[in-house]
Design an enzyme around this catalytic site. Structure first.
Site, PDB file in Angstrom:
ATOM      1  N   HIS A  93       0.861  -1.187   0.000  1.00 23.10           N
ATOM      2  CA  HIS A  93       0.000   0.000   0.000  1.00 23.10           C
ATOM      3  C   HIS A  93       0.891   1.228   0.000  1.00 23.10           C
ATOM      4  O   HIS A  93       1.876   1.293   0.732  1.00 23.10           O
ATOM      5  CB  HIS A  93      -0.903   0.024   1.245  1.00 23.10           C
ATOM      6  CG  HIS A  93      -1.721   1.280   1.313  1.00 23.10           C
ATOM      7  ND1 HIS A  93      -2.909   1.426   0.635  1.00 23.10           N
ATOM      8  CD2 HIS A  93      -1.490   2.463   1.936  1.00 23.10           C
ATOM      9  CE1 HIS A  93      -3.392   2.637   0.852  1.00 23.10           C
ATOM     10  NE2 HIS A  93      -2.556   3.298   1.637  1.00 23.10           N
ATOM     11  N   ASP A 172     -15.852   1.220   6.650  1.00 20.18           N
ATOM     12  CA  ASP A 172     -14.870   2.186   6.150  1.00 20.18           C
ATOM     13  C   ASP A 172     -15.518   3.085   5.101  1.00 20.18           C
ATOM     14  O   ASP A 172     -15.307   4.290   5.080  1.00 20.18           O
ATOM     15  CB  ASP A 172     -13.656   1.461   5.560  1.00 20.18           C
ATOM     16  CG  ASP A 172     -12.690   2.455   4.929  1.00 20.18           C
ATOM     17  OD1 ASP A 172     -12.239   3.356   5.657  1.00 20.18           O
ATOM     18  OD2 ASP A 172     -12.419   2.362   3.722  1.00 20.18           O
ATOM     19  N   ARG A 179     -16.164  11.318   6.935  1.00 17.35           N
ATOM     20  CA  ARG A 179     -14.921  12.058   7.256  1.00 17.35           C
ATOM     21  C   ARG A 179     -14.670  13.148   6.235  1.00 17.35           C
ATOM     22  O   ARG A 179     -14.254  14.257   6.557  1.00 17.35           O
ATOM     23  CB  ARG A 179     -13.724  11.090   7.273  1.00 17.35           C
ATOM     24  CG  ARG A 179     -13.675  10.221   8.505  1.00 17.35           C
ATOM     25  CD  ARG A 179     -12.705   9.067   8.327  1.00 17.35           C
ATOM     26  NE  ARG A 179     -11.343   9.510   8.110  1.00 17.35           N
ATOM     27  CZ  ARG A 179     -10.388   8.762   7.540  1.00 17.35           C
ATOM     28  NH1 ARG A 179     -10.655   7.532   7.155  1.00 17.35           N
ATOM     29  NH2 ARG A 179      -9.183   9.226   7.378  1.00 17.35           N
ATOM     30  N   SER A 194      -8.593   2.781   8.495  1.00 27.09           N
ATOM     31  CA  SER A 194      -9.169   2.749   7.146  1.00 27.09           C
ATOM     32  C   SER A 194      -8.250   1.975   6.191  1.00 27.09           C
ATOM     33  O   SER A 194      -8.695   1.098   5.442  1.00 27.09           O
ATOM     34  CB  SER A 194      -9.356   4.194   6.667  1.00 27.09           C
ATOM     35  OG  SER A 194      -9.672   4.242   5.315  1.00 27.09           O
ATOM     36  N   LYS A 198      -8.731  -2.677   5.153  1.00 22.96           N
ATOM     37  CA  LYS A 198      -8.946  -3.204   3.803  1.00 22.96           C
ATOM     38  C   LYS A 198      -7.843  -4.203   3.431  1.00 22.96           C
ATOM     39  O   LYS A 198      -8.076  -5.151   2.690  1.00 22.96           O
ATOM     40  CB  LYS A 198      -8.995  -2.040   2.802  1.00 22.96           C
ATOM     41  CG  LYS A 198     -10.315  -1.259   2.931  1.00 22.96           C
ATOM     42  CD  LYS A 198     -10.342   0.010   2.113  1.00 22.96           C
ATOM     43  CE  LYS A 198      -9.551   1.107   2.745  1.00 22.96           C
ATOM     44  NZ  LYS A 198      -9.716   2.439   2.204  1.00 22.96           N
TER      45      LYS A 198
HETATM   46  N1  URA Z   1      -6.567   5.941   2.188  1.00 23.98           N
HETATM   47  C1  URA Z   1      -7.581   5.283   2.798  1.00 23.98           C
HETATM   48  O1  URA Z   1      -7.999   4.236   2.338  1.00 23.98           O
HETATM   49  N2  URA Z   1      -8.098   5.804   3.924  1.00 23.98           N
HETATM   50  C2  URA Z   1      -7.653   6.940   4.480  1.00 23.98           C
HETATM   51  O2  URA Z   1      -8.163   7.342   5.498  1.00 23.98           O
HETATM   52  C3  URA Z   1      -6.604   7.632   3.830  1.00 23.98           C
HETATM   53  C4  URA Z   1      -6.074   7.101   2.681  1.00 23.98           C
END
Ligand code: URA
Length: 451
Positions: A93, A172, A179, A194, A198
């Site tokens: 990521h 999320d 958010r 978040s 995932k």
């Molecule tokens: N990427 C995400 O998936 N969530 C966040 O809060 C910030 C970047």
């Protein structure tokens, strides 16, 4: 307190009040909160109030870990056939950056080394396109795949790059939207849960993070990036995913290409053993970290060599071709796209109607080219979105001709702007090229690896 199964379940209001007062929420309270969010029992005003309380009072590492776990558990997860060695299922990521196309060569290169990469990726907002946007420049590429299709492609090819389904981490999705409109995006505990939820839901064993800092990223300083990297790694490790983080700067775009089609071409160059040195360096390092964590190599150097070998010997390129075909791209398109003749590969990708050159006002060594300003330019041309509904123009972007450390003469071209709408360079854009007298000042792309 209301009674549930003989236990006292905290009410939504009690959970909000506890966080408002700066107390730590326990595992059950966080689990109840996420369950109620997913079940639609939390009103939007309550969600906004809780997010603001969390933003102002913060989440401890334990609370962040509980929140991440609950977000995974209250949704679908990917599971893999029992005969697949669990240690071989990995992912990466990146916190995102300008020209960051690492995932495109990295996933197939890892597959060529024998790892399985179920990469769930996203679209971009506010900068240039995300990984899925870049891949969607390729005619026919399909980002939505069923769980069975993902299992099949991992079995036959070893990697895929797909979009998130509505059922993975639904909390999320709900919280991220809230958010976005309540000024609570930039909260470390919320960002961590978040991102990591995932990844945990993908059923992976090892993860490498690329946490960016600098002009083209949301971490202004290297120190901020390190703090976020530690939070992300600690939570992922606490949930059983072996995680390491690379800290790299985004003062200068990654590679030379910024814009969706342009970045696909540069990714293919990397998969053909060429392309810019900084892109190859990051691909090889991130891949080596995963190969070492998965136990396929003994040292990082051995991992770098194995990864680089797949870029140089065509096996990573073949995996990329196979992945594209599985994800909907026709054989003819794949063969043109991966041809070494650049006229051929650009013939299947959207190309912009106009090219305009940007020239240097000074002679000297390129120090950096402001990634934040390049991102804004590319976004204004149509390569990125200001709103989630915006439609992208995959053909537009900026192709740099110089990297940090290169010498440039006054009047020489440092970038080509690919555009479809009228374009006149602003003074600000001309100033985003930073030229210095000595080459020694140019710093490395990668600051460190957080082990
Ligand atoms: N990427 C995400 O998936 N969530 C966040 O809060 C910030 C970047």
């Amino acid at each position: 307190m209301s009674k549930m199964n003989g236990h006292s379940a905290p009410s939504i209001q009690e959970i909000i009040e506890k966080k408002r007062d700066g107390e730590c929420l326990d595992k059950d309270e966080i689990d109840t909160w996420v369950e109620k969010v997913v079940d639609g029992e939390v009103a939007n005003v309550q969600l906004g109030a809780w997010l603001m309380a969390v933003y102002l009072k913060g989440l401890s590492p334990e609370e962040t870990s509980y929140l991440t776990r609950a977000m995974v558990d209250h949704g679908e997860t990917l599971t893999w056939p029992a005969h697949w060695p669990a240690n071989l299922i990995v992912d990466k990521h990146s916190t995102g950056g300008v020209g960051d196309k690492v995932s495109l060569p990295l996933a197939p290169a890892l597959a060529a080394c024998g790892l399985k990469v179920p990469m769930i990726s996203g679209r971009g907002l506010g900068m240039t396109g995300g990984t899925l946007d870049k891949l969607e420049s390729i005619p026919g590429f399909r980002v939505q795949m069923s769980k069975d299709e993902i299992t099949e492609i991992l079995d036959k090819v070893g990697c895929c790059i797909v979009g998130q389904t509505a059922k993975i981490c639904p909390a999320d999705k709900i919280m991220y939207q809230a958010r976005d409109v309540t000024g609570t995006v930039g909260c470390q505990g919320l960002i961590t849960s978040s991102i990591i939820s995932k990844k945990v839901a993908e059923g992976i064993s090892c993860l490498v993070l690329d946490v960016k800092w600098g002009l083209g990223s949301y971490n202004g300083t290297c120190e901020n990036a390190e703090v976020l990297a530690k939070s992300l790694s600690e939570v992922a490790n606490s949930l059983g995913v072996k995680t390491k983080a690379v800290i790299s700067h985004m003062n200068h775009p990654l590679g030379l290409a910024v814009g969706n089609s342009l970045e696909v071409i540069e990714s293919i160059q990397c998969l053909q053993g060429g392309g810019p040195a900084d892109l190859r360096e990051l691909v090889c390092l991130e891949g080596a970290i995963l190969l070492q964590e998965a136990g396929l190599v003994k040292s990082r150097q051995e991992g770098v060599e194995m990864l680089a070998g797949t870029l140089d010997n065509g096996t990573a390129l073949q995996k990329f071709a196979d992945m594209l075909k599985f994800q909907g791209v026709s054989k003819e398109t794949v063969s043109k796209l991966l041809s070494r003749d650049c006229n051929n590969n650009s013939s299947v990708l959207p190309t912009a109607k106009h090219l305009s050159n940007l020239v240097s006002e000074k002679s000297g060594y390129v120090d950096f080219i402001d990634a934040g300003l390049i991102a804004r330019l590319a976004c204004n041309l149509g390569a990125g979105r200001s709103n989630p509904e915006d439609k992208l123009d995959h053909s537009v972007g900026v192709l740099l001709t110089k990297s940090p450390g290169d010498y440039i003469e006054i009047g020489e071209v440092w970038a080509q702007v690919h555009h479809n709408t009228p374009y006149t360079p602003s003074q600000q854009i001309l100033k985003c090229l930073s030229v210095v007298d000595s080459k020694d000042l140019v710093g490395p792309r990668i600051a460190k690896v957080i082990e």
